[in-house]
Write a protein that holds these residues in place. Structure first.
Motif, PDB file in Angstrom:
ATOM      1  N   LEU A  40     -80.552  63.592   4.324  1.00  0.00           N
ATOM      2  CA  LEU A  40     -81.566  64.358   4.236  1.00  0.00           C
ATOM      3  C   LEU A  40     -82.513  64.252   3.141  1.00  0.00           C
ATOM      4  O   LEU A  40     -83.824  64.104   3.203  1.00  0.00           O
ATOM      5  CB  LEU A  40     -81.283  65.884   4.423  1.00  0.00           C
ATOM      6  N   ALA A  41     -81.835  64.235   1.874  1.00  0.00           N
ATOM      7  CA  ALA A  41     -82.474  63.952   0.824  1.00  0.00           C
ATOM      8  C   ALA A  41     -83.473  62.639   0.581  1.00  0.00           C
ATOM      9  O   ALA A  41     -84.393  62.367   0.249  1.00  0.00           O
ATOM     10  CB  ALA A  41     -81.873  63.974  -0.564  1.00  0.00           C
ATOM     11  N   ALA A  42     -82.604  61.468   1.159  1.00  0.00           N
ATOM     12  CA  ALA A  42     -83.189  60.128   1.224  1.00  0.00           C
ATOM     13  C   ALA A  42     -84.205  60.018   2.128  1.00  0.00           C
ATOM     14  O   ALA A  42     -85.233  59.391   1.712  1.00  0.00           O
ATOM     15  CB  ALA A  42     -82.151  59.369   1.678  1.00  0.00           C
ATOM     16  N   LEU A  43     -84.225  60.850   3.174  1.00  0.00           N
ATOM     17  CA  LEU A  43     -85.336  60.849   4.288  1.00  0.00           C
ATOM     18  C   LEU A  43     -86.457  61.632   3.652  1.00  0.00           C
ATOM     19  O   LEU A  43     -87.690  61.143   4.017  1.00  0.00           O
ATOM     20  CB  LEU A  43     -84.571  61.534   5.528  1.00  0.00           C
ATOM     21  N   ALA A  44     -86.346  62.745   2.911  1.00  0.00           N
ATOM     22  CA  ALA A  44     -87.281  63.394   2.217  1.00  0.00           C
ATOM     23  C   ALA A  44     -87.986  62.397   1.367  1.00  0.00           C
ATOM     24  O   ALA A  44     -89.397  62.566   1.288  1.00  0.00           O
ATOM     25  CB  ALA A  44     -86.817  64.643   1.832  1.00  0.00           C
ATOM     26  N   LEU A  45     -87.165  61.910   0.415  1.00  0.00           N
ATOM     27  CA  LEU A  45     -87.809  61.048  -0.726  1.00  0.00           C
ATOM     28  C   LEU A  45     -88.727  59.749   0.123  1.00  0.00           C
ATOM     29  O   LEU A  45     -89.883  59.760  -0.345  1.00  0.00           O
ATOM     30  CB  LEU A  45     -86.870  60.538  -1.698  1.00  0.00           C
ATOM     31  N   SER A  46     -88.120  59.220   0.896  1.00  0.00           N
ATOM     32  CA  SER A  46     -88.665  57.925   1.595  1.00  0.00           C
ATOM     33  C   SER A  46     -89.878  58.364   2.445  1.00  0.00           C
ATOM     34  O   SER A  46     -91.021  57.512   2.216  1.00  0.00           O
ATOM     35  CB  SER A  46     -87.787  57.255   2.645  1.00  0.00           C
TER      36      SER A  46
END
Length: 253
Positions: A40-46
């Protein structure tokens, strides 16, 4: 005094080679939550990053056409209309972070056969020049159309180097790309103004100064920033040219 036996919490002892079942359940749940949280963190940053676009080198579609080289004020390649295809004007770059001023000046207004690799992003196309050869023949003899003035415009957008933004690098814009863009422009790559609003359906403009001359170090403080600037726009076949009056430039954010 009496002793009461109580149920102790699960405890892992390494040399017993046995993990209590409650501890196995806890660790399993923790791993699932941890991995899911990273996703989820990777999705939010991307999702906060600039769209890299779909541009890139068209290696399977090598460019080879006959036309004229001009300086407008950066080197461009003018191709005549023919076979139902309208006349076209292509921006040019050399290998790496270099322009093609030497080739253009040596063959200016002379019919040449130009070979290279297209770099394309949407309706923005740049040709990375591989070889330029003088040529002769009826197909090479033509008079390019004069630029069509489209009036004075106030545009908002970003100054990029045309090669990287076309797709040589992605996303090829923004502060993370500023140092690379500076090197490309210093090497003679044409600057491109990427506008947030279209002029006759086009959002990409070959840039020049207010007098139609080459831009110099005066654009460095404005690179990779969202700006507003006024200038005259003209249409060169299918290519838009923005003669930017940098004295009117204003950083918006």
């Amino acid at each position: 005094m009496s002793w009461r036996q109580t149920k102790s919490a699960p405890f892992f002892v390494g040399y017993l080679n046995k993990v209590p079942k409650p501890l196995i359940a806890f660790v399993s749940v923790f791993i699932v939550c941890f991995v899911g949280g990273l996703g989820l963190a990777a999705l939010a940053l991307s999702s906060t990053q600039n769209d890299p676009g779909n541009g890139g080198f068209q290696w399977g579609n090598r460019f080879e056409q006959t036309g004229l080289l001009e300086l407008r004020p950066y080197p461009v390649f003018r191709v005549p209309a023919g076979g139902g295809t309208p006349a076209k004007t292509y921006m040019l770059s050399g290998q790496g972070k270099r322009g093609v001023f030497d080739q253009a000046k040596a063959n200016i207004k002379t019919a040449v056969a130009l070979r290279g690799v297209p770099i394309k992003r949407g309706d923005l196309t740049m040709i990375q020049v591989g070889k330029v050869e003088a040529t002769e023949g009826a197909d090479a003899a033509f008079t390019p159309a004069d630029p069509v003035p489209l009036g004075r415009w106030k545009l908002t957008g970003e100054i990029c180097d045309g090669k990287c933004y076309s797709g040589a690098m992605r996303p090829g814009r923004g502060l993370a790309h500023k140092a690379c863009a500076n090197l490309c422009l210093t090497g003679g790559i044409p600057p491109v103004f990427v506008s947030s609003g279209a002029v006759q359906g086009r959002n990409f403009f070959l840039m020049a100064d207010a007098d139609g001359n080459l831009l110099g170090d005066e654009i460095n403080p404005l690179l990779a920033l969202y700006i507003e600037v006024e200038g005259d726009v003209e249409k060169l076949d299918d290519l838009m040219v923005f003669k930017a009056d940098l004295a009117t430039a204003r950083v918006l954010k």
